[in-house]
Design a protein around this motif. Structure first.
Motif, PDB file in Angstrom:
ATOM      1  N   ALA A   1       0.815  -1.230   0.000  1.00 10.16           N
ATOM      2  CA  ALA A   1       0.000   0.000   0.000  1.00 10.16           C
ATOM      3  C   ALA A   1       0.846   1.276   0.000  1.00 10.16           C
ATOM      4  O   ALA A   1       0.864   2.044   0.965  1.00 10.16           O
ATOM      5  CB  ALA A   1      -0.937  -0.015   1.198  1.00 10.16           C
ATOM      6  N   ALA A   2       1.530   1.527  -1.102  1.00 14.55           N
ATOM      7  CA  ALA A   2       2.293   2.777  -1.286  1.00 14.55           C
ATOM      8  C   ALA A   2       1.593   3.549  -2.400  1.00 14.55           C
ATOM      9  O   ALA A   2       1.199   2.950  -3.401  1.00 14.55           O
ATOM     10  CB  ALA A   2       3.725   2.444  -1.690  1.00 14.55           C
ATOM     11  N   MET A   3       1.439   4.860  -2.219  1.00 17.36           N
ATOM     12  CA  MET A   3       0.631   5.605  -3.200  1.00 17.36           C
ATOM     13  C   MET A   3       1.462   6.440  -4.169  1.00 17.36           C
ATOM     14  O   MET A   3       2.145   7.376  -3.765  1.00 17.36           O
ATOM     15  CB  MET A   3      -0.345   6.530  -2.492  1.00 17.36           C
ATOM     16  N   PRO A   4       1.384   6.129  -5.475  1.00 12.15           N
ATOM     17  CA  PRO A   4       2.042   6.990  -6.459  1.00 12.15           C
ATOM     18  C   PRO A   4       1.190   8.239  -6.699  1.00 12.15           C
ATOM     19  O   PRO A   4      -0.033   8.196  -6.560  1.00 12.15           O
ATOM     20  CB  PRO A   4       2.083   6.137  -7.727  1.00 12.15           C
ATOM     21  N   VAL A   5       1.854   9.331  -7.062  1.00 10.44           N
ATOM     22  CA  VAL A   5       1.140  10.567  -7.430  1.00 10.44           C
ATOM     23  C   VAL A   5       1.618  10.962  -8.822  1.00 10.44           C
ATOM     24  O   VAL A   5       2.770  11.364  -8.989  1.00 10.44           O
ATOM     25  CB  VAL A   5       1.441  11.704  -6.422  1.00 10.44           C
ATOM     26  N   ASP A   6       0.729  10.798  -9.825  1.00 14.19           N
ATOM     27  CA  ASP A   6       1.127  11.203 -11.179  1.00 14.19           C
ATOM     28  C   ASP A   6       0.673  12.647 -11.429  1.00 14.19           C
ATOM     29  O   ASP A   6       0.133  13.295 -10.532  1.00 14.19           O
ATOM     30  CB  ASP A   6       0.580  10.230 -12.223  1.00 14.19           C
ATOM     31  N   SER A   7       0.879  13.138 -12.642  1.00 12.10           N
ATOM     32  CA  SER A   7       0.592  14.558 -12.898  1.00 12.10           C
ATOM     33  C   SER A   7      -0.897  14.879 -12.759  1.00 12.10           C
ATOM     34  O   SER A   7      -1.264  15.962 -12.293  1.00 12.10           O
ATOM     35  CB  SER A   7       1.105  14.957 -14.280  1.00 12.10           C
ATOM     36  N   HIS A   8      -1.790  13.951 -13.133  1.00 17.08           N
ATOM     37  CA  HIS A   8      -3.235  14.191 -12.979  1.00 17.08           C
ATOM     38  C   HIS A   8      -3.609  14.267 -11.503  1.00 17.08           C
ATOM     39  O   HIS A   8      -4.306  15.189 -11.067  1.00 17.08           O
ATOM     40  CB  HIS A   8      -4.042  13.061 -13.631  1.00 17.08           C
ATOM     41  N   HIS A   9      -3.161  13.283 -10.762  1.00 16.43           N
ATOM     42  CA  HIS A   9      -3.439  13.206  -9.327  1.00 16.43           C
ATOM     43  C   HIS A   9      -2.935  14.487  -8.628  1.00 16.43           C
ATOM     44  O   HIS A   9      -3.648  15.109  -7.838  1.00 16.43           O
ATOM     45  CB  HIS A   9      -2.709  11.962  -8.801  1.00 16.43           C
ATOM     46  N   HIS A  10      -1.750  14.891  -8.994  1.00 19.72           N
ATOM     47  CA  HIS A  10      -1.122  16.074  -8.403  1.00 19.72           C
ATOM     48  C   HIS A  10      -1.947  17.335  -8.700  1.00 19.72           C
ATOM     49  O   HIS A  10      -2.225  18.144  -7.825  1.00 19.72           O
ATOM     50  CB  HIS A  10       0.291  16.198  -8.984  1.00 19.72           C
ATOM     51  N   ARG A  11      -2.362  17.498  -9.966  1.00 13.60           N
ATOM     52  CA  ARG A  11      -3.114  18.695 -10.364  1.00 13.60           C
ATOM     53  C   ARG A  11      -4.457  18.765  -9.637  1.00 13.60           C
ATOM     54  O   ARG A  11      -4.835  19.820  -9.119  1.00 13.60           O
ATOM     55  CB  ARG A  11      -3.339  18.650 -11.887  1.00 13.60           C
ATOM     56  N   VAL A  12      -5.167  17.641  -9.562  1.00 12.72           N
ATOM     57  CA  VAL A  12      -6.475  17.620  -8.900  1.00 12.72           C
ATOM     58  C   VAL A  12      -6.308  17.953  -7.417  1.00 12.72           C
ATOM     59  O   VAL A  12      -7.052  18.774  -6.859  1.00 12.72           O
ATOM     60  CB  VAL A  12      -7.155  16.236  -9.090  1.00 12.72           C
ATOM     61  N   ALA A  13      -5.316  17.341  -6.774  1.00  9.44           N
ATOM     62  CA  ALA A  13      -5.085  17.577  -5.339  1.00  9.44           C
ATOM     63  C   ALA A  13      -4.744  19.048  -5.073  1.00  9.44           C
ATOM     64  O   ALA A  13      -5.207  19.639  -4.087  1.00  9.44           O
ATOM     65  CB  ALA A  13      -3.970  16.663  -4.839  1.00  9.44           C
ATOM     66  N   GLN A  14      -3.985  19.646  -5.963  1.00  9.70           N
ATOM     67  CA  GLN A  14      -3.617  21.051  -5.795  1.00  9.70           C
ATOM     68  C   GLN A  14      -4.831  21.961  -5.939  1.00  9.70           C
ATOM     69  O   GLN A  14      -5.055  22.862  -5.144  1.00  9.70           O
ATOM     70  CB  GLN A  14      -2.569  21.438  -6.842  1.00  9.70           C
ATOM     71  N   ARG A  15      -5.636  21.726  -6.954  1.00 10.48           N
ATOM     72  CA  ARG A  15      -6.812  22.578  -7.187  1.00 10.48           C
ATOM     73  C   ARG A  15      -7.819  22.443  -6.050  1.00 10.48           C
ATOM     74  O   ARG A  15      -8.498  23.404  -5.697  1.00 10.48           O
ATOM     75  CB  ARG A  15      -7.452  22.222  -8.535  1.00 10.48           C
ATOM     76  N   LEU A  16      -7.899  21.235  -5.478  1.00 11.86           N
ATOM     77  CA  LEU A  16      -8.821  21.030  -4.352  1.00 11.86           C
ATOM     78  C   LEU A  16      -8.300  21.649  -3.056  1.00 11.86           C
ATOM     79  O   LEU A  16      -9.030  21.744  -2.076  1.00 11.86           O
ATOM     80  CB  LEU A  16      -9.042  19.530  -4.137  1.00 11.86           C
ATOM     81  N   GLY A  17      -7.039  22.033  -3.039  1.00  7.69           N
ATOM     82  CA  GLY A  17      -6.464  22.607  -1.828  1.00  7.69           C
ATOM     83  C   GLY A  17      -5.970  21.569  -0.834  1.00  7.69           C
ATOM     84  O   GLY A  17      -5.796  21.855   0.343  1.00  7.69           O
ATOM     85  N   LEU A  18      -5.725  20.338  -1.309  1.00  8.75           N
ATOM     86  CA  LEU A  18      -5.177  19.311  -0.411  1.00  8.75           C
ATOM     87  C   LEU A  18      -3.680  19.517  -0.206  1.00  8.75           C
ATOM     88  O   LEU A  18      -3.112  19.100   0.802  1.00  8.75           O
ATOM     89  CB  LEU A  18      -5.438  17.912  -0.987  1.00  8.75           C
ATOM     90  N   ILE A  19      -3.042  20.139  -1.182  1.00  7.99           N
ATOM     91  CA  ILE A  19      -1.627  20.524  -1.075  1.00  7.99           C
ATOM     92  C   ILE A  19      -1.480  21.947  -1.622  1.00  7.99           C
ATOM     93  O   ILE A  19      -2.339  22.416  -2.375  1.00  7.99           O
ATOM     94  CB  ILE A  19      -0.683  19.571  -1.858  1.00  7.99           C
TER      95      ILE A  19
END
Ligand code: SF4
Length: 239
Positions: free
Chosen positions: A156-174
């Motif tokens: 259970a290790a989580m990769p973060v690709d460019s889509h995942h990263h962009r969505v998380a940023q726009r949502l304010g998670l990072i």
């Protein structure tokens, strides 16, 4: 396009938001998702090295040609580099990737003192396994997580690709200045520590699908987004 603002929310409210978004995106895109790979971890690592900035179909063809030409990773390691380069010619930069793959295979053999194999990672914790892989020169958090989660190890290790990263940023998670590499630890910290590989995979895949099917890079479809009410970036766009 609005700018991405620093997340104002507390860690706890970001945790809450991550779980709420997870639930909605999993429903939207039909989780649980089937794992797409059954490779052993070393094959997954070589596949990840081939896939860097390469279209999926090209890196797949390069991988297939490589394993057809060399039946074991030890043979790839010890082969003349030009032969490895020729075998992986469908991917981008085969002249750089061939010596790189051989160097990684040599390093693994030297450190393990035997044939190339990463099956031993199954006996390590997520943290230990990630640290072991990331101590190989040029292996970062996305590759280490992909090897552990996507291979048949199913750790259970989580990769973060460019889509995942962009969505998380726009949502304010990072925050807006957090890069893909640093995002791994920050986003993983928001998830329950007892989540199994399927739950972590679903989380990653759901964010990735959202980036591919709705939260596009140039013109996100905020008007039909199922998490618009959670997204400061989207709310500013539709105002
Ligand atoms: S509201 Fe818009 S920017 Fe926010 S996650 Fe949805 S599509 Fe992306």
């Amino acid at each position: 396009m609005p700018t991405i603002k620093a997340p104002e929310a507390s860690f706890e409210s970001r945790q809450e938001k991550a779980l709420l978004v997870h639930a909605r995106l999993c429903t939207e895109y039909g989780a649980p998702f089937r794992f797409f790979s059954t490779k052993d971890p070393l094959s997954e690592l070589v596949s990840a090295l081939l896939s860097h900035r390469t279209r999926n179909q090209d890196s797949h063809r390069a991988y297939q040609q490589l394993v057809a030409r060399f039946p074991t990773w030890d043979l790839v390691r010890d082969a003349p580099t030009e032969e490895v380069q020729a075998a992986i010619s469908p991917c981008t930069w085969p002249e750089q990737k061939a010596p790189r793959i051989q160097a990684v295979l040599r390093e693994i053999s030297e450190r393990c003192g035997g044939p190339c194999d990463l099956a031993f990672l199954a006996d390590k914790s997520v943290k230990e396994a990630r640290a072991w892989l990331e101590s190989i020169s040029g292996v970062g958090p996305k590759t280490s997580a992909a090897v552990l989660l996507f291979s048949k190890l199913r750790i259970a290790a989580m990769p973060v690709d460019s889509h995942h990263h962009r969505v998380a940023q726009r949502l304010g998670l990072i925050g807006p200045k957090v890069g893909e590499g640093a995002a791994h630890a920050l986003l993983e910290a928001l998830l329950p520590p007892d989540w199994d590989a399927q739950q972590v995979y679903d989380h990653h895949e759901a964010f990735m699908y959202h980036g591919q099917k709705c939260c596009y890079f140039h013109t996100p479809a905020c008007g039909r987004c199922v998490v618009l009410d959670q997204c400061p970036f989207g709310q500013e766009r539709v105002r």
